[in-house]
Design an enzyme around this catalytic site. Sequence first.
Site, PDB file in Angstrom:
ATOM      1  N   GLU A 105     -22.674   2.413  44.793  1.00 52.62           N
ATOM      2  CA  GLU A 105     -24.013   3.026  45.468  1.00 52.62           C
ATOM      3  C   GLU A 105     -24.557   1.868  46.332  1.00 52.62           C
ATOM      4  OE1 GLU A 105     -25.671   4.875  47.164  1.00 52.62           O
ATOM      5  OE2 GLU A 105     -26.737   6.581  46.152  1.00 52.62           O
ATOM      6  N   ASP A 106     -25.384   2.111  47.281  1.00 50.50           N
ATOM      7  CA  ASP A 106     -25.890   0.937  47.844  1.00 50.50           C
ATOM      8  C   ASP A 106     -27.285   0.670  47.016  1.00 50.50           C
ATOM      9  OD1 ASP A 106     -27.434   3.448  48.830  1.00 50.50           O
ATOM     10  OD2 ASP A 106     -27.663   2.825  50.685  1.00 50.50           O
ATOM     11  N   ASP A 109     -32.956   4.328  43.565  1.00 50.52           N
ATOM     12  CA  ASP A 109     -34.327   4.354  43.851  1.00 50.52           C
ATOM     13  C   ASP A 109     -34.945   5.420  42.973  1.00 50.52           C
ATOM     14  OD1 ASP A 109     -36.639   3.883  45.367  1.00 50.52           O
ATOM     15  OD2 ASP A 109     -36.225   5.435  46.560  1.00 50.52           O
ATOM     16  N   PHE A 158     -39.376  -1.266  50.923  1.00 54.01           N
ATOM     17  CA  PHE A 158     -38.136  -0.782  51.674  1.00 54.01           C
ATOM     18  C   PHE A 158     -37.319  -1.905  52.301  1.00 54.01           C
ATOM     19  CE2 PHE A 158     -35.817   1.853  54.936  1.00 54.01           C
ATOM     20  CZ  PHE A 158     -35.582   2.605  54.269  1.00 54.01           C
ATOM     21  N   ARG A 171     -27.983  -1.281  59.785  1.00 50.76           N
ATOM     22  CA  ARG A 171     -26.724  -1.298  58.731  1.00 50.76           C
ATOM     23  C   ARG A 171     -26.003  -2.537  58.833  1.00 50.76           C
ATOM     24  NH1 ARG A 171     -26.823   3.638  55.963  1.00 50.76           N
ATOM     25  NH2 ARG A 171     -27.174   5.418  57.247  1.00 50.76           N
TER      26      ARG A 171
HETATM   27  P1  IMP Z   1     -32.580   8.033  45.342  1.00 50.72           P
HETATM   28  O1  IMP Z   1     -32.018   9.317  45.446  1.00 50.72           O
HETATM   29  O2  IMP Z   1     -34.125   7.979  45.632  1.00 50.72           O
HETATM   30  O3  IMP Z   1     -32.417   7.045  44.237  1.00 50.72           O
HETATM   31  O4  IMP Z   1     -32.163   7.281  46.855  1.00 50.72           O
HETATM   32  C1  IMP Z   1     -30.942   6.969  46.889  1.00 50.72           C
HETATM   33  C2  IMP Z   1     -30.688   6.620  48.367  1.00 50.72           C
HETATM   34  O5  IMP Z   1     -31.924   6.455  49.289  1.00 50.72           O
HETATM   35  C3  IMP Z   1     -29.921   5.362  48.704  1.00 50.72           C
HETATM   36  O6  IMP Z   1     -28.326   5.658  48.594  1.00 50.72           O
HETATM   37  C4  IMP Z   1     -30.380   5.054  50.050  1.00 50.72           C
HETATM   38  O7  IMP Z   1     -29.436   5.529  51.065  1.00 50.72           O
HETATM   39  C5  IMP Z   1     -31.735   5.367  50.078  1.00 50.72           C
HETATM   40  N1  IMP Z   1     -32.616   4.559  49.965  1.00 50.72           N
HETATM   41  C6  IMP Z   1     -33.697   4.212  48.870  1.00 50.72           C
HETATM   42  N2  IMP Z   1     -34.111   3.199  48.937  1.00 50.72           N
HETATM   43  C7  IMP Z   1     -34.017   2.504  50.250  1.00 50.72           C
HETATM   44  C8  IMP Z   1     -34.483   1.496  50.824  1.00 50.72           C
HETATM   45  O8  IMP Z   1     -35.199   0.546  50.264  1.00 50.72           O
HETATM   46  N3  IMP Z   1     -33.588   1.336  52.280  1.00 50.72           N
HETATM   47  C9  IMP Z   1     -32.777   2.033  52.599  1.00 50.72           C
HETATM   48  N4  IMP Z   1     -32.627   3.126  51.902  1.00 50.72           N
HETATM   49  C10 IMP Z   1     -32.983   3.365  50.830  1.00 50.72           C
END
Ligand code: IMP
Length: 181
Positions: A105-106, A109, A158, A171
């Site tokens: 995963e990238d 969050d 962010f 990206r």
């Molecule tokens: P989560 O479901 O809230 O854990 O978010 C996961 C997804 O949100 C990641 O795979 C990203 O695509 C996006 N995301 C969360 N934080 C950021 C950020 O700081 N920059 C860009 N994308 C983010």
Amino acid sequence: MSQIDFMNINGDELNLLIDKETIRSRIDELAKQIRKDHGDGTLSVLCVLNGAFVFAADLIRAYEGPCEITFVKLSSYQGTESTGTVKMAEKIPCNITGKDVLIVEDIVDTGLTMDYLLKIVKAQNPRSVKVATCFDKPSRRKINVPVDYVAFEIEDKFIVGYGLDYDGLYRNLPSIYTKNG
Ligand code: IMP
């Protein structure tokens, strides 16, 4: 340092947070750690699109062992905020039953995306499942999810670059930037 520290693109202020050399050496370390833990069997990498494609490409090339890679498309973000609803475009396009799966995963969050994906992956009875993320924002977590490998833990900011976007942009930046404005 070869990177630009600050950019203003169409009103978005981007400040350098992690440069590309630091990312590269940390990912080499992480790949070695995964290889050591995993051993000689084939690793089934599941890359979460869109954001993880850059990280996964670097990670698998630094991984000195047999591995296969598949892609799943998930999304929960619009702009800088999670919609709170994770969507999966289609089924996992390969058989992961009995395999050693590494979800790549990238960024983790809130944890909602990983929680959703882990349920889907585990339902297919892989032999093992581990999670590797390039970035982790633990202070934002809404759901506790297991994360086995983290390249960089970051504050609640962010970020863009290295595969991560803001509304589809940035990206392609090789380093990581915080976005204001
Ligand atoms: P989560 O479901 O809230 O854990 O978010 C996961 C997804 O949100 C990641 O795979 C990203 O695509 C996006 N995301 C969360 N934080 C950021 C950020 O700081 N920059 C860009 N994308 C983010």
